[in-house]
Design an enzyme around this catalytic site. Structure first.
Site, PDB file in Angstrom:
ATOM      1  N   GLN A   1     -24.477  -3.325  22.208  1.00  0.00           N
ATOM      2  CA  GLN A   1     -25.882  -2.990  22.499  1.00  0.00           C
ATOM      3  C   GLN A   1     -26.420  -3.866  23.638  1.00  0.00           C
ATOM      4  OE1 GLN A   1     -27.287  -0.482  20.956  1.00  0.00           O
ATOM      5  NE2 GLN A   1     -29.245  -0.644  22.011  1.00  0.00           N
TER       6      GLN A   1
ATOM      7  N   GLY B   1      -4.046   2.385  -2.701  1.00  0.00           N
ATOM      8  CA  GLY B   1      -4.623   1.555  -1.641  1.00  0.00           C
ATOM      9  C   GLY B   1      -5.392   0.429  -2.300  1.00  0.00           C
TER      10      GLY B   1
ATOM     11  N   GLU C   1      -6.257  -5.937   3.984  1.00  0.00           N
ATOM     12  CA  GLU C   1      -6.149  -7.019   2.985  1.00  0.00           C
ATOM     13  C   GLU C   1      -7.260  -6.893   1.931  1.00  0.00           C
ATOM     14  OE1 GLU C   1      -4.608 -10.788   3.684  1.00  0.00           O
ATOM     15  OE2 GLU C   1      -3.375 -10.167   5.370  1.00  0.00           O
TER      16      GLU C   1
ATOM     17  N   THR D   1       0.813  -1.221   0.000  1.00  0.00           N
ATOM     18  CA  THR D   1       0.000   0.000   0.000  1.00  0.00           C
ATOM     19  C   THR D   1       0.845   1.268   0.000  1.00  0.00           C
ATOM     20  OG1 THR D   1      -1.657  -1.244   1.208  1.00  0.00           O
ATOM     21  CG2 THR D   1      -1.896   1.153   1.234  1.00  0.00           C
TER      22      THR D   1
END
Ligand code: CAA
Length: 387
Positions: free
Chosen positions: A342, A130, A369, A125
């Site tokens: 939650q 990217g 990835e 990257t």
């Protein structure tokens, strides 16, 4: 034989499960809070043969099949995602060498990575490359029988810690993806420097850094495959490592379900345990179902990828299953961890309980990835409409 695991795989899973509960889980909150790379976990995984578990035995690894490797990542991620990434990232850094290295390159570089003596990294990257990994700007120019590498890589897991780095650089800029080559670079050699170390939402103990390459000279025998093979080596690597990220995501999801289930048995409101309420039971039932479905897909993907082996070109089935497992397990991890927060209510939102850490850790599995948007692209391009 639950999930079709062999007796050996089940015994291994039990061993890693215990190790994770006893040795990793007690460190998880602290690793997250300090954001310091956990070298003690590297030692632990080295001592227990986990750091190179999926690398070939003849090169000093554990010789485990991909599913067994995934079981190790899953069981560790269940209690600590950062620690599980140590195993997954080591595998990722080694994979281009295992896929495309000559016997000499494998013998020279893999044993120290397989034993954990050296950490490894996969430097693909860049600031402007990217998802579009083919947009690599880092370049390597041939100088006699060496290459001179210049460029900047970002978001590199183990950046600044890894001593064996596979760097993707363009040797023929006008050839696009076909001009990218892969080199094995020593992390301590002149010209390699660490830029910014990122402060992250999750997997906070893993070191993610920018790496600069300024006139880094490498010998010609550090080239993997031929000039121009780099992009395909990167893609074939990811086909074989995305199941590891899926396993990490699945482990995080299972860990969040474990915490949620325990909580609703003991937490009482309106005169009864939370788990007595149908609305809560339905949430847990959904979490369990999503995890089971994800696990079956991942274990199937591991089998498909394993059957293809290290050194064959990926079939569309391999590429598709790998991407589907990563997509589904990471989406499950995000959903299940969000539901866990939650279910725990206020306790889900504070750092005294692991649910909020798990939710933060889950997020990266939808991003690295290859983002889940990239996974969908890959799945679409490799769809099988014959059946
Ligand atoms: N195996 C072998 N070859 C492949 C392949 C595969 N799986 N996928 C593509 N190729 C080949 C194609 O056949 C094509 O070959 P030809 O030139 O001979 O025709 C060539 O590669 C180019 O392929 P595409 O046209 O499909 O390439 P693209 O530019 O459209 O890109 C992409 C495709 C899927 C979007 C790719 O760029 C990609 O996967 N991007 C995401 C990158 C990524 O996952 N980065 C993660 C970094 S690592 C990380 O995150 C690790 C960490 O921190 C832990």
């Amino acid at each position: 034989m639950a999930y079709g695991l062999t007796e050996e795989q089940r015994m291994f899973q039990t061993m890693v499960h215990r190790l994770a509960e006893e040795r990793v889980q007690p460190r998880a909150a602290e690793i997250d809070a300090t954001g310091e790379f956990p070298w003690d976990m590297v030692d632990l995984f080295r001592e227990n043969g986990l750091i190179g578990v999926g690398m070939p035995e003849e090169l000093g690894g554990g010789g485990a099949d991909l599913l067994t490797f995934c079981l190790a990542v899953e069981e560790v991620a269940r209690v600590c995602a950062t620690s599980s990434l140590i195993i997954a990232a080591q595998h990722l850094g080694a994979m281009p060498i295992l896929i495309a290295g000559t016997p000499e390159q494998k013998a020279q570089f893999i044993p120290a990575v397989a034993s954990g003596e050296k950490l490894s990294a996969f430097a693909l990257t860049e600031p402007e490359a990217g998802s579009d990994a083919g947009g690599t700007k880092t370049h390597a120019v041939r100088v006699g029988d060496q290459y001179r590498i210049n460029g900047t890589k970002v978001f590199i897991t183990n950046g600044g810690l890894a001593k064996t780095i596979v760097v993707f650089a363009s040797t023929q800029p006008d050839a696009g993806v076909r001009g990218i080559s892969a080199f094995i670079v020593d992390g301590e050699q002149p010209g390699v420097s660490v830029g910014r170390v990122e402060k992250k939402m999750g997997i906070r103990g893993s070191q993610t850094a920018m790496l600069n390459f300024d006139d880094v000279l490498v010998d010609g025998d550090r080239l993997l495959g031929k000039e121009g093979d780099g992009f395909k080596i990167a893609m074939r690597t990811l086909d074989r490592t995305r199941p590891g990220i899926a396993a990490q995501a699945l482990g995080i999801a299972q860990g969040a379900l474990d915490v949620s289930y325990r909580h609703v048995q003991t937490r009482r409101q309106f005169g009864q345990a939370l788990g007595q309420f149908e609305a809560i039971q339905f949430m847990l039932a959904d979490m369990q179902t999503q995890i089971e479905a994800s696990r079956h897909l991942l274990y199937k993907a591991a089998e498909v990828v394993e059957t293809a082996g290290f050194d064959t070109v990926s079939s569309s089935e391999v590429t598709r299953f790998s991407a589907m497992a990563k997509l589904m397990c990471s989406d499950t991890a995000m959903k299940v961890t969000t539901d866990a927060v939650q279910l725990l209510g206020g306790y889900g939102y504070i750092q005294d309980y692991p649910a909020e850490r798990m939710m933060r850790d889950a997020k990266i599995t939808q991003i690295y990835e290859g983002t889940n948007q990239v996974q969908r692209l890959v799945i679409y391009r490799n769809m099988d409409m014959e059946r």
